[in-house]
Design a protein around this motif. Structure first.
Motif, PDB file in Angstrom:
ATOM      1  N   GLN A 129     -17.467  23.548 -25.545  1.00 40.11           N
ATOM      2  CA  GLN A 129     -18.060  23.610 -24.215  1.00 40.11           C
ATOM      3  C   GLN A 129     -19.430  22.935 -24.185  1.00 40.11           C
ATOM      4  O   GLN A 129     -20.069  22.780 -25.220  1.00 40.11           O
ATOM      5  CB  GLN A 129     -18.222  25.077 -23.802  1.00 40.11           C
ATOM      6  N   THR A 130     -19.882  22.624 -23.003  1.00 38.78           N
ATOM      7  CA  THR A 130     -21.216  22.048 -22.840  1.00 38.78           C
ATOM      8  C   THR A 130     -22.246  22.995 -23.454  1.00 38.78           C
ATOM      9  O   THR A 130     -22.177  24.198 -23.233  1.00 38.78           O
ATOM     10  CB  THR A 130     -21.536  21.858 -21.346  1.00 38.78           C
ATOM     11  N   GLY A 131     -23.150  22.446 -24.236  1.00 38.79           N
ATOM     12  CA  GLY A 131     -24.200  23.257 -24.839  1.00 38.79           C
ATOM     13  C   GLY A 131     -23.790  23.914 -26.147  1.00 38.79           C
ATOM     14  O   GLY A 131     -24.577  24.622 -26.763  1.00 38.79           O
ATOM     15  N   SER A 132     -22.553  23.685 -26.612  1.00 40.95           N
ATOM     16  CA  SER A 132     -22.099  24.345 -27.841  1.00 40.95           C
ATOM     17  C   SER A 132     -22.615  23.642 -29.100  1.00 40.95           C
ATOM     18  O   SER A 132     -22.480  24.166 -30.199  1.00 40.95           O
ATOM     19  CB  SER A 132     -20.564  24.418 -27.862  1.00 40.95           C
ATOM     20  N   GLY A 133     -23.184  22.456 -28.930  1.00 44.32           N
ATOM     21  CA  GLY A 133     -23.802  21.776 -30.079  1.00 44.32           C
ATOM     22  C   GLY A 133     -23.113  20.500 -30.535  1.00 44.32           C
ATOM     23  O   GLY A 133     -23.434  19.974 -31.602  1.00 44.32           O
ATOM     24  N   LYS A 134     -22.216  19.969 -29.728  1.00 43.24           N
ATOM     25  CA  LYS A 134     -21.443  18.791 -30.148  1.00 43.24           C
ATOM     26  C   LYS A 134     -22.329  17.581 -30.448  1.00 43.24           C
ATOM     27  O   LYS A 134     -22.223  16.950 -31.502  1.00 43.24           O
ATOM     28  CB  LYS A 134     -20.433  18.378 -29.060  1.00 43.24           C
ATOM     29  N   THR A 135     -23.220  17.260 -29.506  1.00 46.38           N
ATOM     30  CA  THR A 135     -24.057  16.070 -29.686  1.00 46.38           C
ATOM     31  C   THR A 135     -24.992  16.253 -30.878  1.00 46.38           C
ATOM     32  O   THR A 135     -25.187  15.342 -31.691  1.00 46.38           O
ATOM     33  CB  THR A 135     -24.863  15.783 -28.405  1.00 46.38           C
ATOM     34  N   THR A 136     -25.531  17.472 -31.007  1.00 45.55           N
ATOM     35  CA  THR A 136     -26.446  17.743 -32.108  1.00 45.55           C
ATOM     36  C   THR A 136     -25.720  17.621 -33.447  1.00 45.55           C
ATOM     37  O   THR A 136     -26.228  17.011 -34.397  1.00 45.55           O
ATOM     38  CB  THR A 136     -27.057  19.150 -31.950  1.00 45.55           C
ATOM     39  N   GLU A 140     -28.837   9.829 -25.156  1.00 43.58           N
ATOM     40  CA  GLU A 140     -29.268  10.887 -26.082  1.00 43.58           C
ATOM     41  C   GLU A 140     -29.412  10.394 -27.519  1.00 43.58           C
ATOM     42  O   GLU A 140     -29.980  11.077 -28.358  1.00 43.58           O
ATOM     43  CB  GLU A 140     -28.242  12.035 -26.096  1.00 43.58           C
ATOM     44  N   THR A 179     -24.000  28.527 -30.654  1.00 43.43           N
ATOM     45  CA  THR A 179     -24.468  27.142 -30.687  1.00 43.43           C
ATOM     46  C   THR A 179     -24.757  26.689 -32.116  1.00 43.43           C
ATOM     47  O   THR A 179     -25.434  27.400 -32.859  1.00 43.43           O
ATOM     48  CB  THR A 179     -25.764  27.021 -29.848  1.00 43.43           C
ATOM     49  N   GLY A 180     -24.230  25.524 -32.477  1.00 42.67           N
ATOM     50  CA  GLY A 180     -24.494  25.002 -33.816  1.00 42.67           C
ATOM     51  C   GLY A 180     -23.506  25.481 -34.865  1.00 42.67           C
ATOM     52  O   GLY A 180     -23.512  25.001 -35.990  1.00 42.67           O
ATOM     53  N   VAL A 216     -24.082  24.026 -38.599  1.00 45.39           N
ATOM     54  CA  VAL A 216     -24.582  22.650 -38.675  1.00 45.39           C
ATOM     55  C   VAL A 216     -26.103  22.670 -38.805  1.00 45.39           C
ATOM     56  O   VAL A 216     -26.788  23.392 -38.080  1.00 45.39           O
ATOM     57  CB  VAL A 216     -24.154  21.840 -37.435  1.00 45.39           C
ATOM     58  N   LEU A 227     -29.844  21.035 -38.530  1.00 44.93           N
ATOM     59  CA  LEU A 227     -30.538  20.009 -37.748  1.00 44.93           C
ATOM     60  C   LEU A 227     -31.078  18.965 -38.721  1.00 44.93           C
ATOM     61  O   LEU A 227     -31.487  19.307 -39.833  1.00 44.93           O
ATOM     62  CB  LEU A 227     -31.696  20.633 -36.968  1.00 44.93           C
ATOM     63  N   TRP A 229     -35.740  16.269 -36.755  1.00 47.44           N
ATOM     64  CA  TRP A 229     -35.512  16.922 -35.462  1.00 47.44           C
ATOM     65  C   TRP A 229     -36.783  17.460 -34.820  1.00 47.44           C
ATOM     66  O   TRP A 229     -37.098  17.152 -33.679  1.00 47.44           O
ATOM     67  CB  TRP A 229     -34.505  18.054 -35.649  1.00 47.44           C
TER      68      TRP A 229
END
Ligand SMILES: Nc1ncnc2c1ncn2[C@@H]1O[C@H](COP(=O)(O)OP(=O)(O)O)[C@@H](O)[C@H]1O
Ligand SMILES: [Mg+2]
Length: 400
Positions: A31-38, A62, A365-366, A382, A384, A388
């Motif tokens: 979901q959005t905000g779950s940490g995919k991009t990070t 990003e 998240t993460g 995951v 950082l 970061w």
């Protein structure tokens, strides 16, 4: 916590072999905000350390925060050569849907403008009235793959020149392209021509094609950038293609991505014995074809199907597995699952039997579940990347 490994397992073991993540196509969902991009940034950070080559297609901007990357931003220091697009792709990118007649005329207009640009070397529409058909065909034959470029901003004007017909009396000369304007048809198509003119004046058009270059600002053609990057190893192994200026124009983003990936694959197929390249597509739902019929012609699908044999792997990031057509979903052998709550989303995955929905729905998240070919599933945290915090401090300073 910032660490020098991509992630640690729940058992406290670092996930070291990051190459196994990109040895197959990798699907990152959650979901959005779950940490995919990070998570992806953390993976890229590690890949960079091993000098692994990555090309990132960034729809939101990003990824330019990734240190040691080279960023080309469409509409700023990069543009597309309009001649790289077929007339069909051009219509898609600019959302032009004309009658079959107008579509035909549009591809003829592209040809005429290519003659102007490459042979006549005048940036004006090609006036067809009075031109012998034989002469025109000779010019067409002289155009090669090297002379694809044209001035797209003249398409509407050129379109009018395409509507020419012989005189309708005894003066008719059928060896000429035309002797007079076909005013009736022009009037009939006038609305559609006006729409095209409007599209040519739009922001999306300027971002894509850079019709009037500004002195002192140097822009590079995106297909060229990618080709250079594929062919020459350099110390900067991460290329970011920033498409965020097209944020409002999903249709255009879709056409651009598909086109660039097709050309990238073609370049690789020509020179296959080269280093492996990882291709990253975030917010992929924006780029995916709407229906299954368009799949075969789509660059994402082509790379997924044929890329691995020439050393291309794809990391595709999207919110739900259901964003992907089934034929595309089945191409991913590696999965990184972030927080998801719907059973339908999970059951659409090939490894559905082995996934514990309860576990995935409890991830914070993460946190993620990593499922790689021939390896047991692992729940991971995951890390950082090291840079970061500095990066965030810097961003905050910039905002003040
Ligand atoms: N591994 C992580 N450790 C700490 N914070 C994280 C981690 N992953 C994500 N975050 C936080 O959550 C926010 C949202 O993450 P993001 O990667 O943008 O999610 P997504 O791409 O899934 O929408 C980030 O801004 C970051 O602050
Ligand atoms: Mg994201």
């Amino acid at each position: 916590m910032t660490q020098t490994t991509f992630a640690i397992t729940i058992a406290g073991k670092p996930v070291k072999d990051i190459h196994s993540l990109v040895a197959h196509h990798l699907l990152v969902v959650g979901q959005t905000g779950s940490g995919k991009t990070t998570s992806t940034l953390s993976l890229l950070d590690q890949l960079q350390r091993t000098n692994y080559t990555t090309i990132i297609f960034d729809p939101t901007g990003e990824y330019s925060k990734l240190p040691n990357s080279v960023t080309y931003k469409l509409g700023e220091n990069a543009y597309l050569e309009a001649g790289q697009l077929s007339a069909h792709q051009l219509r898609e990118a600019l959302q032009i849907s004309g009658s079959p007649l107008l579509n035909d005329k549009l591809s003829q207009a592209v040809d005429a403008l290519r003659i102007q640009q490459n042979l006549v070397r005048i940036r004006k529409p090609y006036v067809k009235i009075g031109v012998p058909i034989a002469d025109y065909q000779k010019q067409l034959a002289k155009l090669s793959n090297w002379s694809r470029s044209f001035a797209p901003q003249q398409l509407a004007e050129q379109l009018i020149e395409e509507f020419v017909i012989p005189y309708s009396d005894e003066r008719a000369n059928y060896a000429l392209l035309g002797q007079q304007y076909d005013r009736q048809t022009i009037n009939h198509e006038w609305n559609a021509i006006a729409t095209i003119r409007q599209r040519l004046a739009s922001d999306a058009f300027r971002v894509l094609f850079d019709p009037e270059p500004h002195p002192g600002i140097f822009k590079t053609e995106l297909n060229f950038v990618i080709k250079m990057f594929l062919e020459h190893r350099s110390s900067h192994r991460t290329l970011v293609i920033d498409l965020s200026k097209l944020k409002q124009y999903e249709e255009s983003q879709r056409v651009v991505i598909s086109l660039l990936l097709k050309n990238l694959l073609a370049a690789r197929l020509q020179k296959p014995n080269s280093f492996p390249v990882n291709i990253v597509l975030d917010e992929a739902h924006r780029y995916l074809p709407r229906d299954e019929h368009q799949l075969a012609d789509n660059g994402i699908f082509q790379v997924l199907r044929e890329g691995r044999k020439v050393g291309l792997s794809m990391t595709l990031i999207t919110q739900s597995p259901l964003d992907l057509p089934a034929r595309l979903r089945s191409q991913f052998a590696n999965l990184l699952l972030h927080h998801l709550t719907s059973p339908e989303e999970l059951s659409s995955l090939a490894i559905a039997d082995e996934i514990d929905l309860h576990e995935i729905s409890q991830l914070s998240t993460g946190e993620a579940v990593l499922s790689l070919v021939n390896e047991p599933q692992r729940k991971i945290n995951v890390n950082l990347p090291k840079w970061w915090e500095n990066n965030h401090d810097r961003n905050e300073e910039n905002e003040n």
